[in-house]
Scaffold this motif. Structure first.
Motif, PDB file in Angstrom:
ATOM      1  N   TYR A   1      38.498  40.530  38.918  1.00  0.00           N
ATOM      2  CA  TYR A   1      37.701  40.720  37.706  1.00  0.00           C
ATOM      3  C   TYR A   1      38.528  41.276  36.551  1.00  0.00           C
ATOM      4  O   TYR A   1      38.479  40.769  35.426  1.00  0.00           O
ATOM      5  CB  TYR A   1      36.537  41.657  38.003  1.00  0.00           C
ATOM      6  CG  TYR A   1      35.730  42.028  36.787  1.00  0.00           C
ATOM      7  CD1 TYR A   1      34.757  41.174  36.289  1.00  0.00           C
ATOM      8  CD2 TYR A   1      35.958  43.229  36.120  1.00  0.00           C
ATOM      9  CE1 TYR A   1      34.016  41.519  35.166  1.00  0.00           C
ATOM     10  CE2 TYR A   1      35.235  43.577  34.996  1.00  0.00           C
ATOM     11  CZ  TYR A   1      34.266  42.717  34.525  1.00  0.00           C
ATOM     12  OH  TYR A   1      33.541  43.054  33.404  1.00  0.00           O
TER      13      TYR A   1
ATOM     14  N   TYR B   1      40.703  39.020  34.160  1.00  0.00           N
ATOM     15  CA  TYR B   1      40.132  38.220  33.084  1.00  0.00           C
ATOM     16  C   TYR B   1      40.141  38.968  31.748  1.00  0.00           C
ATOM     17  O   TYR B   1      40.057  38.344  30.685  1.00  0.00           O
ATOM     18  CB  TYR B   1      38.702  37.824  33.436  1.00  0.00           C
ATOM     19  CG  TYR B   1      38.607  36.772  34.517  1.00  0.00           C
ATOM     20  CD1 TYR B   1      38.738  35.428  34.207  1.00  0.00           C
ATOM     21  CD2 TYR B   1      38.399  37.122  35.842  1.00  0.00           C
ATOM     22  CE1 TYR B   1      38.660  34.455  35.197  1.00  0.00           C
ATOM     23  CE2 TYR B   1      38.313  36.165  36.838  1.00  0.00           C
ATOM     24  CZ  TYR B   1      38.450  34.838  36.516  1.00  0.00           C
ATOM     25  OH  TYR B   1      38.376  33.888  37.493  1.00  0.00           O
ATOM     26  N   TRP B   2      40.220  40.313  31.810  1.00  0.00           N
ATOM     27  CA  TRP B   2      40.157  41.102  30.587  1.00  0.00           C
ATOM     28  C   TRP B   2      41.527  41.427  30.020  1.00  0.00           C
ATOM     29  O   TRP B   2      41.632  42.081  28.989  1.00  0.00           O
ATOM     30  CB  TRP B   2      39.379  42.396  30.858  1.00  0.00           C
ATOM     31  CG  TRP B   2      37.912  42.136  30.952  1.00  0.00           C
ATOM     32  CD1 TRP B   2      37.202  41.802  32.051  1.00  0.00           C
ATOM     33  CD2 TRP B   2      36.990  42.172  29.874  1.00  0.00           C
ATOM     34  NE1 TRP B   2      35.882  41.623  31.752  1.00  0.00           N
ATOM     35  CE2 TRP B   2      35.707  41.848  30.406  1.00  0.00           C
ATOM     36  CE3 TRP B   2      37.078  42.456  28.510  1.00  0.00           C
ATOM     37  CZ2 TRP B   2      34.565  41.802  29.626  1.00  0.00           C
ATOM     38  CZ3 TRP B   2      35.936  42.407  27.734  1.00  0.00           C
ATOM     39  CH2 TRP B   2      34.698  42.082  28.293  1.00  0.00           C
TER      40      TRP B   2
ATOM     41  N   THR C   1      44.545  36.126  28.987  1.00  0.00           N
ATOM     42  CA  THR C   1      43.411  35.451  29.604  1.00  0.00           C
ATOM     43  C   THR C   1      42.108  35.774  28.890  1.00  0.00           C
ATOM     44  O   THR C   1      41.213  34.925  28.787  1.00  0.00           O
ATOM     45  CB  THR C   1      43.303  35.857  31.088  1.00  0.00           C
ATOM     46  OG1 THR C   1      44.545  35.593  31.735  1.00  0.00           O
ATOM     47  CG2 THR C   1      42.206  35.081  31.782  1.00  0.00           C
ATOM     48  N   ARG C   2      41.986  37.008  28.376  1.00  0.00           N
ATOM     49  CA  ARG C   2      40.714  37.405  27.763  1.00  0.00           C
ATOM     50  C   ARG C   2      40.342  36.526  26.572  1.00  0.00           C
ATOM     51  O   ARG C   2      39.164  36.348  26.264  1.00  0.00           O
ATOM     52  CB  ARG C   2      40.775  38.877  27.345  1.00  0.00           C
ATOM     53  CG  ARG C   2      41.819  39.178  26.290  1.00  0.00           C
ATOM     54  CD  ARG C   2      41.761  40.660  25.889  1.00  0.00           C
ATOM     55  NE  ARG C   2      40.433  40.996  25.396  1.00  0.00           N
ATOM     56  CZ  ARG C   2      39.972  42.251  25.297  1.00  0.00           C
ATOM     57  NH1 ARG C   2      40.720  43.262  25.676  1.00  0.00           N
ATOM     58  NH2 ARG C   2      38.774  42.484  24.803  1.00  0.00           N
TER      59      ARG C   2
ATOM     60  N   LEU D   1      38.396  29.148  29.260  1.00  0.00           N
ATOM     61  CA  LEU D   1      38.476  28.709  30.645  1.00  0.00           C
ATOM     62  C   LEU D   1      37.778  27.369  30.831  1.00  0.00           C
ATOM     63  O   LEU D   1      38.290  26.473  31.499  1.00  0.00           O
ATOM     64  CB  LEU D   1      37.850  29.756  31.558  1.00  0.00           C
ATOM     65  CG  LEU D   1      38.441  31.172  31.460  1.00  0.00           C
ATOM     66  CD1 LEU D   1      37.702  32.113  32.403  1.00  0.00           C
ATOM     67  CD2 LEU D   1      39.926  31.147  31.760  1.00  0.00           C
TER      68      LEU D   1
ATOM     69  N   TYR E   1      40.742  26.674  34.070  1.00  0.00           N
ATOM     70  CA  TYR E   1      40.035  27.316  35.187  1.00  0.00           C
ATOM     71  C   TYR E   1      40.432  26.582  36.460  1.00  0.00           C
ATOM     72  O   TYR E   1      40.341  25.346  36.521  1.00  0.00           O
ATOM     73  CB  TYR E   1      38.524  27.234  34.968  1.00  0.00           C
ATOM     74  CG  TYR E   1      37.677  27.823  36.069  1.00  0.00           C
ATOM     75  CD1 TYR E   1      37.313  29.162  36.036  1.00  0.00           C
ATOM     76  CD2 TYR E   1      37.212  27.029  37.117  1.00  0.00           C
ATOM     77  CE1 TYR E   1      36.514  29.697  37.032  1.00  0.00           C
ATOM     78  CE2 TYR E   1      36.418  27.564  38.114  1.00  0.00           C
ATOM     79  CZ  TYR E   1      36.076  28.897  38.075  1.00  0.00           C
ATOM     80  OH  TYR E   1      35.276  29.430  39.058  1.00  0.00           O
TER      81      TYR E   1
ATOM     82  N   PHE F   1      29.940  34.654  34.460  1.00  0.00           N
ATOM     83  CA  PHE F   1      30.288  34.748  33.039  1.00  0.00           C
ATOM     84  C   PHE F   1      29.000  34.838  32.226  1.00  0.00           C
ATOM     85  O   PHE F   1      27.971  34.251  32.588  1.00  0.00           O
ATOM     86  CB  PHE F   1      31.114  33.544  32.591  1.00  0.00           C
ATOM     87  CG  PHE F   1      32.434  33.410  33.297  1.00  0.00           C
ATOM     88  CD1 PHE F   1      33.550  34.050  32.806  1.00  0.00           C
ATOM     89  CD2 PHE F   1      32.534  32.660  34.463  1.00  0.00           C
ATOM     90  CE1 PHE F   1      34.771  33.934  33.455  1.00  0.00           C
ATOM     91  CE2 PHE F   1      33.746  32.532  35.114  1.00  0.00           C
ATOM     92  CZ  PHE F   1      34.875  33.181  34.610  1.00  0.00           C
TER      93      PHE F   1
ATOM     94  N   GLY G   1      37.842  34.378  28.958  1.00  0.00           N
ATOM     95  CA  GLY G   1      38.050  35.332  30.035  1.00  0.00           C
ATOM     96  C   GLY G   1      37.275  36.606  29.818  1.00  0.00           C
ATOM     97  O   GLY G   1      36.816  37.247  30.780  1.00  0.00           O
ATOM     98  N   SER G   2      37.109  37.017  28.549  1.00  0.00           N
ATOM     99  CA  SER G   2      36.365  38.244  28.240  1.00  0.00           C
ATOM    100  C   SER G   2      34.868  38.100  28.462  1.00  0.00           C
ATOM    101  O   SER G   2      34.133  39.080  28.323  1.00  0.00           O
ATOM    102  CB  SER G   2      36.634  38.653  26.785  1.00  0.00           C
ATOM    103  OG  SER G   2      36.261  37.606  25.895  1.00  0.00           O
TER     104      SER G   2
ATOM    105  N   ALA H   1      33.749  37.330  31.377  1.00  0.00           N
ATOM    106  CA  ALA H   1      33.548  37.625  32.797  1.00  0.00           C
ATOM    107  C   ALA H   1      32.701  38.877  32.953  1.00  0.00           C
ATOM    108  O   ALA H   1      32.855  39.854  32.216  1.00  0.00           O
ATOM    109  CB  ALA H   1      34.895  37.805  33.491  1.00  0.00           C
TER     110      ALA H   1
END
Length: 777
Positions: A285, A288-289, A293-294, A298, A363, A535, A550-551, A553
Motif C-alpha cells: 500500500y 503507491y504513495w 507512482t503517486r 495506473l 498496472y 482505489f 497511485g495516490s 489507493a
C-alpha cells in the motif's frame, strides 16, 4: 429362427424395445448434467448423440459388424458431429466442422475433464466444455445398446446409464439438484428394463421348448402361448415392489436427511490460481504513495458510478504480520478462485446494474480492478483471448484475478451489480451476519483497551460498531510518511505497528493501519469482517473517463450483516492538520546529562513491514556427486522393494520345499527317512512335468523316469517298508544320494526358465497330491 445358444433373437420388437429403454435411461441419467451446463446446447447434444449412437449399435447388430467396425463407425461419428454438437461456436454455419473446431474437440477429450472442475458453474456451451458429455453419451449409448442387443449377458447394459449418472454427479456442483426425482427415475427405468428383459427371456425359453416338442406321431407341436399372463403378473408385481421401495426411500430421506456435506471432485481439485502464491496487495500500500507512482496513471475507468470505489482484493486472514487471502495454516472460502465461463448469476443480489470500461496503462498486478458483484467481463486487445482464458473469480470476496497479470494495452468491459448499502446513520441498526472468516491468530495488545474506550456504555452490536468507527475517525490523523513535511508514520500493519497506533501520543497512520485495526475490532464485536484494498478516484459526473493514480489507493473494511450481507465501511479519518507532539510529562525537571553511545544508524530506513522468515541463511551446498549417488540409491532401493514384493511368493514356495526336504531327511526312523527320500523323488517328477499313472505303485512310478536307477530306488523303498527288519543308515544315505542324482538328471537338457519353473511349481505342494487322493477315492 436358428441362433447360437444363449444369444437373443434379433427380432424387430426386441431391438426396438431395447432402443426405447436405453434412450429412456440415458435421458434420465443425462439430466444430472443440467446443473453443470444449463443450456439448450446440452439438450440438443444429448438427443442427437443418443440417436446416432443407437443407429450405430443397431446397424452393428443387424449387419453383425465386428468390434473394430463398430469402433470405427463411432470414431467417424465423433469427428463429423463433434464440432457442431460439442463446440458449436467453432462450427461453420453451425453444422460443419472446422480445423479450429477439430483441434478444440480433440483437446477437449483430454483437457475438458479438468477444466470442468476448475470453472464456475454453469458453463453453457463455453469453449469445448461440452466435449466430455458428448464423449460419455456417445460411448455409453453405443456400448450399452450393443451389449443389450448382441450379448448373452445383455442385462449388463444397464451399467452404461449408471456410469453416465455417477459421472455427472462427480463433476457437478457441491449441491444436489432434484436428487430424489433423478435417482428414483433412473432406478425405476433401469428396473423396468431389467424386468422386461427377464420376461422376454422367459417367453423365448417357453417358445423354444414348445417348438422342439413332438407329439406321438413325431410331428412338431407349437404350444407356446407367449406367457402373457405370467409376464403381466411379473411386471405388475415388480411395479408394486418398486412403488413400495420408492415410497419408503423418499419417506426415509425426508425424515432423516443426510447430515454430511455433499463432496464432489471439484472440492478435491487444486485450483490453478492460489492467491497465497502472491504478495498481499495491502503490504504494498505505502508504495503507491511514493513518487513517482503517486502521480502515475495506473489505469483509466469510464462509467464508474458516483461514489463507487474500485475493489482489487478482499483480505480475511490475519496472522499478526500481514492481512492476506488465506494462508498455509488457515484457508477460507475467499481463497478458492475458479474460472468463469461467460457470466455469473447475481440474481440474488439486490442493487443496481453498472458497467465500466477499464484501460490498463501502468498496472501489472494479477488482481483485476472490479466493482460490486461481478456478472460478466469482455476483454479486448491483442492479448484478449489469453486474458479471458486466465480469468478467475471468487464470489465470496467479489474479487477477480488474471494469471500472469495485466499489462499495458489490456482493456475490458466489466458488468456488475452494485449492492444496496445502508447509510452511515443506519449502522446503529445492523446485526452481525452468518458469514465465517478465519479467526485472527494474533491480536495487538492495545487493541482491546482502545476498543473498550470506544464502546463503553454503548448497547447493541450495530451501535457499538458505529461508536468504534466514530472513535477511530475522531482520534486518528493521516500521514503516509513519504515526505519530510509529514510526521513520521511507519508502514506495515503487523501487530506491533497496530499497537504503536494506539500507544503513541498522537494516533498517526493511513488507510492501511486504520482498516486493519477496524477489521480486528469489528470481529471482537461479533461482526465477520475483512479488509478491502482498492482505489477511490474522483468520479466524473457524466460517467466519462477518469484516470486512476497511485495516490488514489486506499483500504476499507467490509462487515457481514444479517440484513444487507457484506457492507462497506470507510474507517479512514479525514485529512486534517496534525497537532505538534506534546511532551509526555510537562512537569519533568532537568536531569544531569548522561553520556550514552550514539545509536547505530541504519543505511536505509525501514519502510516496509517485516515478513516471517524473510531472510534465511543459505543452506550449505551439497556435493552434486552425492546428490546423484543418493538419487541412484533411492531408485535402486525402490526397484529392490518392487522386486522383493514380486518375488516373495516364489521365495516362499522354494522355502517350503527346502523345509519339507529337511523334515524328510531328518525323520525319526530310518524307514521314514527312506520313504521320505522316495517321496522327494516322486515330487521332483511331478514338478518337472511328468505325470505318473493314477493309483500307481512305486515300480510303475519309477518307470516314468530314471530307468534302472529309479527302479532300484523303488525296490529299496518297498523293502524298507515291508521287510521285518529296520534298515540301517547306509541304505538311507544311498537312497538320498540316488534321489540327488536323479534330480540332477532331470535338469539335463532343460533351459534355465524350465528349471526355475520346476523349482517354483506348486504341483508337489498339494495340487498333485490332492488330485491323486481324489482319484484313488
Amino acid at each position: 429362427m436358428s441362433r447360437r445358444r444363449g444369444r437373443p433373437r434379433l427380432g424387430g420388437w426386441f431391438i426396438t424395445l431395447n432402443v426405447v429403454m436405453s434412450s429412456v435411461t440415458t435421458v434420465v441419467a443425462s439430466a444430472a448434467f443440467w446443473p453443470i451446463y444449463r443450456s439448450v446446447e446440452l439438450i440438443v447434444l444429448v438427443v442427437a448423440t443418443m440417436a446416432v449412437g443407437a443407429i450405430i449399435a443397431v446397424f452393428g447388430a443387424v449387419l453383425r459388424w465386428s468390434t473394430f467396425r463398430v469402433t470405427l463407425a463411432s470414431v467417424i461419428a465423433f469427428v463429423v458431429l463433434g464440432v457442431p454438437l460439442a463446440v458449436p461456436s467453432l462450427a461453420l454455419y453451425g453444422v460443419l466442422p472446422t480445423l479450429e473446431g477439430l483441434a478444440a474437440l480433440f483437446s477437449g477429450v483430454a483437457l475438458g475433464w479438468k477444466q470442468l472442475l476448475t470453472i464456475s458453474l454453469p458453463v453453457g456451451a463455453y469453449e469445448a466444455l461440452l466435449v466430455p458429455v458428448f464423449v460419455l453419451v456417445l460411448v455409453t449409448t453405443v456400448v450399452g445398446l450393443t451389449v443389450a442387443i448382441r450379448s448373452r449377458a445383455g442385462d449388463l447394459a444397464v451399467i452404461s446409464p449408471i456410469i453416465l449418472f455417477v459421472t455427472a454427479i462427480l463433476f457437478g456442483p457441491d449441491f444436489a439438484s432434484f436428487p430424489q426425482p433423478l435417482a428414483l427415475g433412473l432406478m425405476l427405468s433401469i428396473l423396468v428394463w431389467l424386468i422386461w428383459r427377464r420376461w422376454y427371456r422367459r417367453r423365448e425359453a417357453i417358445h423354444l421348448v414348445a417348438t422342439q416338442a413332438v407329439d406321438d406321431r413325431g410331428n412338431s407341436v407349437d404350444n407356446a402361448t407367449g406367457g402373457g399372463f405370467v409376464g403381466f403378473r411379473s411386471v405388475a408385481s415388480g411395479a408394486l415392489i418398486l412403488a413400495i421401495a420408492s415410497g419408503g426411500a423418499v419417506a426415509i430421506a425426508d425424515i432423516a436427511p443426510p447430515v454430511n456435506e455433499r463432496v464432489v471432485l471439484r472440492d478435491r481439485v487444486e485450483q490453478p490460481f492460489d492467491p497465497r502464491d502472491y504478495v498481499s496487495p495491502l503490504s504494498t500500500y505505502r508504495g503507491y504513495w511514493r513518487s513517482p507512482t503517486r502521480d502515475t496513471v495506473l489505469f483509466t475507468v469510464a462509467g464508474l458510478p458516483t461514489g463507487e470505489r474500485i475493489r482489487v482484493a478482499a483480505l480475511d486472514t490475519y496472522d499478526g504480520i500481514v492481512y492476506s487471502v488465506g494462508s498455509d495454516q488457515v484457508t477460507s472460502a475467499s481463497g478458492a478462485f475458479t474460472r468463469v465461463p461467460f457470466s455469473y448469476d447475481q440474481s440474488g443480489v439486490v442493487g443496481e446494474a453498472a458497467s465500466i470500461t477499464v484501460q490498463i496503462v501502468d498496472y501489472s498486478l494479477v488482481w483485476v480492478p472490479t466493482i460490486g458483484a461481478f456478472t460478466s467481463i469482455s476483454f479486448a486487445g491483442s492479448d484478449a483471448e489469453a486474458a479471458r482464458n486466465s480469468f478467475y473469480y471468487n464470489d465470496t470476496s467479489r474479487t477477480a484475478a488474471v494469471i500472469g497479470g495485466l499489462s499495458d494495452g489490456d482493456n475490458y468491459v466489466l458488468n456488475a451489480v452494485i449492492p444496496r448499502r445502508p447509510g452511515d446513520e443506519e449502522l446503529v441498526a445492523l446485526d452481525p451476519g452468518s458469514a465465517t472468516v478465519p479467526v485472527p491468530q494474533v491480536l495487538p495488545l492495545q487493541l482491546g483497551v482502545a476498543l473498550d474506550d470506544y464502546v463503553t456504555g454503548v448497547d447493541g452490536p450495530g451501535a457499538r460498531l458505529a461508536a468504534m468507527v466514530a472513535g477511530l475517525k475522531a482520534d486518528g490523523y493521516i500521514s503516509h510518511g513519504v515526505s519530510d513535511e509529514e510526521p513520521h508514520s511507519r508502514s506495515g500493519h503487523a501487530a506491533d505497528r497496530i499497537d504503536e497506533l494506539f500507544t503513541g501520543s498522537r494516533m498517526i497512520g493511513d488507510a492501511e493501519q486504520y482498516a486493519v485495526a477496524a477489521a480486528l475490532m469489528a470481529q471482537q464485536l461479533g461482526f465477520p469482517a475483512r479488509v478491502v484494498f482498492g482505489f477511490n478516484p474522483q468520479t466524473a459526473a457524466d460517467g466519462g473517463v477518469v484516470p486512476v493514480l497511485g495516490s488514489d489507493a486506499t483500504a476499507w473494511i467490509e462487515v457481514n450483516t444479517a440484513d444487507y450481507g457484506w457492507v462497506a465501511i470507510d474507517t479512514t479519518p479525514p485529512v486534517r492538520e496534525i497537532p505538534d507532539e506534546e511532551p509526555r510529562d510537562p512537569a519533568q525537571v532537568a536531569r544531569p546529562i548522561t553520556v550514552v553511545p550514539p545509536p547505530v544508524t541504519e543505511s536505509e530506513p525501514l519502510e516496509r513491514q517485516s515478513t516471517p522468515d524473510s531472510v534465511q541463511d543459505d543452506p550449505r551446498a551439497v556435493d552434486p556427486v552425492l546428490l546423484v549417488l543418493f538419487a541412484v540409491l533411492q531408485v535402486v532401493g525402490w526397484i529392490a522393494v518392487v522386486f522383493a514384493v514380486l518375488l516373495a511368493p516364489f521365495v516362499v514356495i522354494i522355502g517350503a520345499k527346502v523345509r519339507r526336504r529337511r523334515l524328510r531327511r531328518k525323520a525319526p526312523s530310518t524307514v521314514d527317512r527312506i520313504t521320505g527320500g522316495w517321496h522327494e523323488f516322486e515330487d521332483a517328477i511331478v514338478d518337472h512335468g511328468y505325470t505318473p499313472p493314477p493309483s500307481a505303485t512305486r515300480s510303475e512310478i519309477a518307470g516314468t523316469f530314471g530307468g534302472m536307477q529309479s527302479r532300484i530306488l523303488a525296490s529299496v523303498a518297498d523293502r524298507a517298508v515291508f521287510a521285518p527288519n529296520e534298515p540301517d543308515e547306509i541304505e538311507v544315505d544311498s537312497v538320498w544320494r540316488a534321489v540327488g542324482d536323479l534330480r540332477a538328471t532331470m535338469e539335463i537338457g532343460r533351459t534355465r526358465w524350465e528349471r526355475i519353473r520346476a523349482a517354483v511349481s506348486l504341483k508337489s505342494l498339494g495340487g498333485y497330491s490332492v488330485t491323486r487322493f481324489l482319484k484313488r477315492k
